[in-house]
Design a protein around this motif. Structure first.
Motif, short mmCIF file in Angstrom:
data_model
loop_
_atom_site.label_atom_id
_atom_site.label_comp_id
_atom_site.label_asym_id
_atom_site.label_seq_id
_atom_site.Cartn_x
_atom_site.Cartn_y
_atom_site.Cartn_z
N ASN A 109 -4.77 3.00 3.66
CA ASN A 109 -6.06 3.30 4.28
C ASN A 109 -5.88 4.54 5.16
O ASN A 109 -5.01 4.55 6.02
N PRO A 110 -6.70 5.60 4.99
CA PRO A 110 -6.52 6.82 5.78
C PRO A 110 -6.65 6.61 7.29
O PRO A 110 -6.21 7.43 8.07
N ASP A 111 -7.27 5.51 7.71
CA ASP A 111 -7.40 5.23 9.14
C ASP A 111 -6.18 4.50 9.69
O ASP A 111 -6.09 4.27 10.88
N GLN A 112 -5.26 4.15 8.83
CA GLN A 112 -4.08 3.39 9.23
C GLN A 112 -2.89 4.35 9.28
O GLN A 112 -2.30 4.68 8.26
N LEU A 113 -2.57 4.84 10.48
CA LEU A 113 -1.50 5.82 10.63
C LEU A 113 -0.24 5.15 11.17
O LEU A 113 -0.30 4.21 11.95
N GLY A 114 0.88 5.69 10.75
CA GLY A 114 2.17 5.23 11.24
C GLY A 114 2.94 6.39 11.83
O GLY A 114 2.59 7.56 11.62
N ILE A 115 3.98 6.07 12.57
CA ILE A 115 4.84 7.10 13.13
C ILE A 115 6.28 6.64 12.98
O ILE A 115 6.60 5.47 13.18
N PRO B 105 0.83 -1.20 0.00
CA PRO B 105 0.00 0.00 0.00
C PRO B 105 0.87 1.25 0.00
O PRO B 105 1.96 1.26 0.54
N ALA B 106 0.37 2.29 -0.64
CA ALA B 106 1.10 3.55 -0.72
C ALA B 106 1.22 4.17 0.68
O ALA B 106 0.29 4.11 1.48
N VAL B 107 2.36 4.76 0.95
CA VAL B 107 2.60 5.44 2.21
C VAL B 107 2.81 6.91 1.88
O VAL B 107 3.60 7.26 1.01
N ILE C 87 7.66 11.89 12.29
CA ILE C 87 6.95 11.90 11.02
C ILE C 87 5.70 11.03 11.17
O ILE C 87 5.81 9.86 11.54
N PHE C 88 4.54 11.62 10.92
CA PHE C 88 3.29 10.86 10.91
C PHE C 88 3.02 10.45 9.46
O PHE C 88 3.14 11.26 8.55
N LEU C 89 2.66 9.19 9.28
CA LEU C 89 2.44 8.62 7.96
C LEU C 89 1.02 8.09 7.83
O LEU C 89 0.42 7.65 8.81
N VAL C 90 0.51 8.11 6.61
CA VAL C 90 -0.77 7.49 6.29
C VAL C 90 -0.46 6.34 5.35
O VAL C 90 0.15 6.54 4.30
N HIS C 91 -0.86 5.15 5.74
CA HIS C 91 -0.69 3.98 4.87
C HIS C 91 -1.93 3.91 3.99
O HIS C 91 -2.91 4.57 4.27
#
Length: 124
Positions: free
Chosen positions: A101-107, A8-10, A95-99
């Motif tokens: 799915n917009p509800d799937q956040l990374g840090i 999935p795009a990040v 850095i906050f990331l969106v994978h």
């Protein structure tokens, strides 16, 4: 046989160099990012999860003042525990990331280090 499924795009949601307030009290979250990504729907707080590169989930509370034209969003609950466990300090980058799915956040957290006389951002 190779899989035709792609990762999935990040996308980077936002990044920030940590200040003394960010590592000692609360993280001042960028207002524009909050308005674009988070829907508080009349409330002043929202709990959300992010996943770090070690696949550990962290829950943060996004809080804003609702009686001010400038809401000054901050991360409160869960943030200082994250700072302590990750050993973050002033000058580190978050850095906050969106994978996909917009509800799937990374840090992602990084530290600026000198390597062979040049500055580099290294993942923590």
């Amino acid at each position: 046989m190779q899989s035709s499924r792609s990762e999935p795009a990040v996308k980077e949601l936002c990044s920030k160099i940590l200040t003394p307030t960010d590592v000692e009290v609360r993280f001042s979250f960028p207002t524009a990012t909050m308005r674009q990504h988070f829907k508080l729907e009349g409330g002043t707080r929202l709990d959300f999860q992010v996943r770090d590169k070690y696949n550990k989930d962290w829950t943060f509370r996004l809080y804003t003042r609702n009686k001010d034209s400038h809401p000054k969003p901050v991360l409160t609950r869960g943030w200082i525990d994250f700072v302590k466990k990750m050993g973050l300090r002033v000058g580190d980058k978050v850095i906050f990331l969106v994978h996909g799915n917009p509800d799937q956040l990374g840090i992602l957290v990084q530290r600026n280090i000198m390597l062979f006389g040049h500055e580099h951002w290294a993942d923590l």
